[in-house]
Design a protein around this motif. Structure first.
Motif, PDB file in Angstrom:
ATOM      1  N   VAL A  24     -22.350  -2.124  78.264  1.00 28.15           N
ATOM      2  CA  VAL A  24     -22.755  -3.240  77.399  1.00 28.15           C
ATOM      3  C   VAL A  24     -22.334  -2.976  75.952  1.00 28.15           C
ATOM      4  CG1 VAL A  24     -24.766  -4.456  76.447  1.00 28.15           C
ATOM      5  CG2 VAL A  24     -24.593  -4.052  78.909  1.00 28.15           C
ATOM      6  N   GLU A  25     -22.443  -1.740  75.497  1.00 29.42           N
ATOM      7  CA  GLU A  25     -21.940  -1.409  74.160  1.00 29.42           C
ATOM      8  C   GLU A  25     -20.440  -1.702  74.075  1.00 29.42           C
ATOM      9  OE1 GLU A  25     -22.973   2.625  73.260  1.00 29.42           O
ATOM     10  OE2 GLU A  25     -24.951   2.065  72.503  1.00 29.42           O
ATOM     11  N   ASP A  26     -19.704  -1.314  75.105  1.00 28.17           N
ATOM     12  CA  ASP A  26     -18.264  -1.603  75.141  1.00 28.17           C
ATOM     13  C   ASP A  26     -18.014  -3.107  75.077  1.00 28.17           C
ATOM     14  OD1 ASP A  26     -17.703   1.086  75.330  1.00 28.17           O
ATOM     15  OD2 ASP A  26     -17.299   1.059  77.487  1.00 28.17           O
ATOM     16  N   ALA A  27     -18.836  -3.868  75.789  1.00 27.68           N
ATOM     17  CA  ALA A  27     -18.672  -5.319  75.808  1.00 27.68           C
ATOM     18  C   ALA A  27     -18.874  -5.917  74.423  1.00 27.68           C
ATOM     19  CB  ALA A  27     -19.666  -5.938  76.797  1.00 27.68           C
ATOM     20  N   TYR A  28     -19.929  -5.502  73.744  1.00 23.43           N
ATOM     21  CA  TYR A  28     -20.204  -6.037  72.407  1.00 23.43           C
ATOM     22  C   TYR A  28     -19.098  -5.666  71.414  1.00 23.43           C
ATOM     23  CZ  TYR A  28     -25.011  -7.158  73.856  1.00 23.43           C
ATOM     24  OH  TYR A  28     -26.123  -7.677  74.474  1.00 23.43           O
ATOM     25  N   LYS A  29     -18.626  -4.440  71.503  1.00 18.38           N
ATOM     26  CA  LYS A  29     -17.549  -4.014  70.599  1.00 18.38           C
ATOM     27  C   LYS A  29     -16.270  -4.799  70.868  1.00 18.38           C
ATOM     28  CE  LYS A  29     -19.192   0.764  70.067  1.00 18.38           C
ATOM     29  NZ  LYS A  29     -18.911   2.184  70.416  1.00 18.38           N
ATOM     30  N   ALA A  30     -15.947  -4.987  72.137  1.00 16.12           N
ATOM     31  CA  ALA A  30     -14.741  -5.738  72.478  1.00 16.12           C
ATOM     32  C   ALA A  30     -14.839  -7.178  71.995  1.00 16.12           C
ATOM     33  CB  ALA A  30     -14.513  -5.701  73.987  1.00 16.12           C
ATOM     34  N   PHE A  31     -16.019  -7.771  72.164  1.00 20.52           N
ATOM     35  CA  PHE A  31     -16.211  -9.165  71.749  1.00 20.52           C
ATOM     36  C   PHE A  31     -16.025  -9.323  70.243  1.00 20.52           C
ATOM     37  CE2 PHE A  31     -18.961 -12.736  70.446  1.00 20.52           C
ATOM     38  CZ  PHE A  31     -18.389 -13.749  71.200  1.00 20.52           C
ATOM     39  N   SER A  32     -16.613  -8.413  69.482  1.00 18.67           N
ATOM     40  CA  SER A  32     -16.514  -8.500  68.024  1.00 18.67           C
ATOM     41  C   SER A  32     -15.191  -7.980  67.488  1.00 18.67           C
ATOM     42  CB  SER A  32     -17.687  -7.753  67.368  1.00 18.67           C
ATOM     43  OG  SER A  32     -18.917  -8.408  67.648  1.00 18.67           O
ATOM     44  N   LYS A 124     -31.408   0.854  69.796  1.00 18.12           N
ATOM     45  CA  LYS A 124     -30.689   1.988  69.217  1.00 18.12           C
ATOM     46  C   LYS A 124     -30.140   1.643  67.836  1.00 18.12           C
ATOM     47  CE  LYS A 124     -27.647   4.190  71.684  1.00 18.12           C
ATOM     48  NZ  LYS A 124     -26.507   4.367  72.622  1.00 18.12           N
ATOM     49  N   ALA A 125     -29.660   0.412  67.690  1.00 19.99           N
ATOM     50  CA  ALA A 125     -28.999   0.012  66.448  1.00 19.99           C
ATOM     51  C   ALA A 125     -29.970  -0.470  65.379  1.00 19.99           C
ATOM     52  CB  ALA A 125     -27.977  -1.090  66.750  1.00 19.99           C
ATOM     53  N   LEU A 126     -31.142  -0.994  65.777  1.00 16.89           N
ATOM     54  CA  LEU A 126     -31.951  -1.745  64.820  1.00 16.89           C
ATOM     55  C   LEU A 126     -33.417  -1.316  64.713  1.00 16.89           C
ATOM     56  CD1 LEU A 126     -30.539  -5.262  65.767  1.00 16.89           C
ATOM     57  CD2 LEU A 126     -30.179  -4.088  63.584  1.00 16.89           C
ATOM     58  N   GLU A 276     -23.255 -10.179  64.391  1.00  9.51           N
ATOM     59  CA  GLU A 276     -23.246  -9.973  65.832  1.00  9.51           C
ATOM     60  C   GLU A 276     -23.469  -8.488  66.075  1.00  9.51           C
ATOM     61  OE1 GLU A 276     -20.308 -13.594  67.337  1.00  9.51           O
ATOM     62  OE2 GLU A 276     -19.448 -11.594  66.983  1.00  9.51           O
ATOM     63  N   ILE A 277     -24.127  -8.157  67.165  1.00 12.04           N
ATOM     64  CA  ILE A 277     -24.461  -6.758  67.443  1.00 12.04           C
ATOM     65  C   ILE A 277     -23.201  -5.889  67.515  1.00 12.04           C
ATOM     66  CG2 ILE A 277     -24.532  -7.127  69.957  1.00 12.04           C
ATOM     67  CD1 ILE A 277     -27.000  -4.853  68.196  1.00 12.04           C
ATOM     68  N   GLY A 278     -22.105  -6.458  68.004  1.00 12.37           N
ATOM     69  CA  GLY A 278     -20.856  -5.704  68.070  1.00 12.37           C
ATOM     70  C   GLY A 278     -20.356  -5.284  66.708  1.00 12.37           C
ATOM     71  N   HIS A 284     -19.001  -2.405  61.050  1.00 13.62           N
ATOM     72  CA  HIS A 284     -18.540  -3.431  60.116  1.00 13.62           C
ATOM     73  C   HIS A 284     -19.692  -4.082  59.346  1.00 13.62           C
ATOM     74  CE1 HIS A 284     -14.818  -3.974  62.938  1.00 13.62           C
ATOM     75  NE2 HIS A 284     -14.796  -2.837  62.261  1.00 13.62           N
ATOM     76  N   LYS A 285     -20.880  -4.039  59.918  1.00  9.33           N
ATOM     77  CA  LYS A 285     -22.073  -4.584  59.267  1.00  9.33           C
ATOM     78  C   LYS A 285     -23.179  -3.551  59.347  1.00  9.33           C
ATOM     79  CE  LYS A 285     -20.708  -8.954  58.421  1.00  9.33           C
ATOM     80  NZ  LYS A 285     -21.239 -10.077  59.207  1.00  9.33           N
ATOM     81  N   SER A 286     -24.151  -3.658  58.444  1.00  8.85           N
ATOM     82  CA  SER A 286     -25.265  -2.706  58.420  1.00  8.85           C
ATOM     83  C   SER A 286     -26.276  -3.024  59.505  1.00  8.85           C
ATOM     84  CB  SER A 286     -25.951  -2.752  57.053  1.00  8.85           C
ATOM     85  OG  SER A 286     -26.471  -4.056  56.804  1.00  8.85           O
TER      86      SER A 286
END
Length: 330
Positions: A24-32, A124-126, A276-278, A284-286
């Protein structure tokens, strides 16, 4: 080329939650990273409230895999009348270089797994690093999946749970305590559950009374799962005026997610969405910037999550020689 067939029991043994979280992390990164083609999904609601079926299509440029998932739900009479579950899924994987169908797999588990993993990725991110208390508004299968995923990324000291049905609350308490040994406290009201949360997970059908913004304490991370179709709503839109808003897809969330209600009520604009989470995963964003900040992750679910998760399952099956092959062309 041969096509691999994977049954539900085989899918279950081919992937575990840590792998799904990575996928899912890979998916979000690919999308963004603009490496995804993902048309809007198509849904068909059948007459007489019999149920519905959704089709989600996605293409990953990084893996050169095209996926299509068909997922049905709401067929409440299925077990008694037809001897099959009330919700079922199927995933098709295609080699994008040739258009060849390379795999047909049961998709019943994938939606639940990747949706649960999405909550863990957002935490994990937020979430605050010292978050230990989870509150679940909604105590169905997806609430369980969220807990399974969150236990992979954090230590949970206690879970506060609320849902409209007392039998479901008690069953959730029994099953979660048996599976994880984490104490589950049944809340006397939705408000009480929300007020206890370091991380608030909402997995209702998106109908009925909403979570009031005033109930959410500073520092809470919200995982908003239930509003995955137009009209569904779990939160007072005013929460968007005080929270840092992160989404899986800006376009989807403004159309059918929790965010859509805040946009329609002019509480925020599309530009008011932080990221976006990605974008956060890519740096790229905080992410979270203070201990008192309220963060909200609006998850509507994306085809690319199915794509990356199903591709992991397919690759594991090939490596472990699991499943059976058939061919359309002799």
């Amino acid at each position: 080329m041969k096509t691999l067939l994977l049954k539900k029991s085989e899918v279950d043994q081919l992937i575990k939650m840590p792998d799904v979280i990575d996928a899912v992390e890979d998916a979000y990164k690919a999308f963004s990273s603009k490496q995804v083609v993902q048309p809007g999904y198509i849904g068909i609601k059948l007459p007489d409230h019999r149920g519905e079926i959704d089709f989600k299509l996605g293409y990953s440029r990084t893996s050169e895999i095209i996926s299509m998932k068909a997922h049905s739900g709401g067929f409440t009479d299925n077990p008694e009348q037809h001897g099959v579950p009330n919700s079922m899924g199927t995933v098709l994987l295609f080699d994008a270089k040739s258009g060849t169908l390379i795999c047909v797999m049961d998709g019943s588990l994938i939606t639940g797994l990747r949706t649960g993993a999405a909550g863990a990725v957002s935490a994990k991110a937020l979430a605050r690093k010292n978050s230990r208390t989870i509150s679940c508004v909604g105590t169905g299968n997806q609430a369980r999946m969220q807990i399974r995923a969150l236990t992979e990324v954090m230590k949970i000291d206690a879970i506060h749970a609320w849902s409209r049905t007392s039998d479901k609350r008690l069953l959730f308490k029994t099953e979660i305590e048996q599976e994880f040994g984490i104490p589950v406290i049944i809340a006397t009201s939705k408000k009480e559950a929300v007020e206890q949360a370091d991380i608030l997970v909402t997995t209702t059908r998106g109908e009925g009374d909403v979570v009031e913004a005033s109930w959410v304490k500073p520092g809470t991370h919200i995982v908003a799962i239930g509003a995955d179709a137009p009209g569904k709503q779990e939160f007072d839109p005013e929460i968007f005026g005080i929270a840092k808003v992160v989404v899986d897809s800006v376009s989807q969330c403004c159309e059918k997610g929790e965010t859509s209600h805040a946009v329609k009520n002019n509480i925020i604009t599309r530009d008011g969405i932080h990221a976006e989470i990605g974008e956060i995963l890519l740096g790229h964003k905080s992410g979270r910037e203070s201990e008192d900040e309220i963060t909200l992750f609006d998850s509507t679910g994306m085809a690319i999550q199915d794509n990356t998760t199903a591709n992991r399952i397919y690759q594991n099956a090939i490596n472990r020689n699991i499943g059976s092959f058939f061919t359309f062309f002799e």
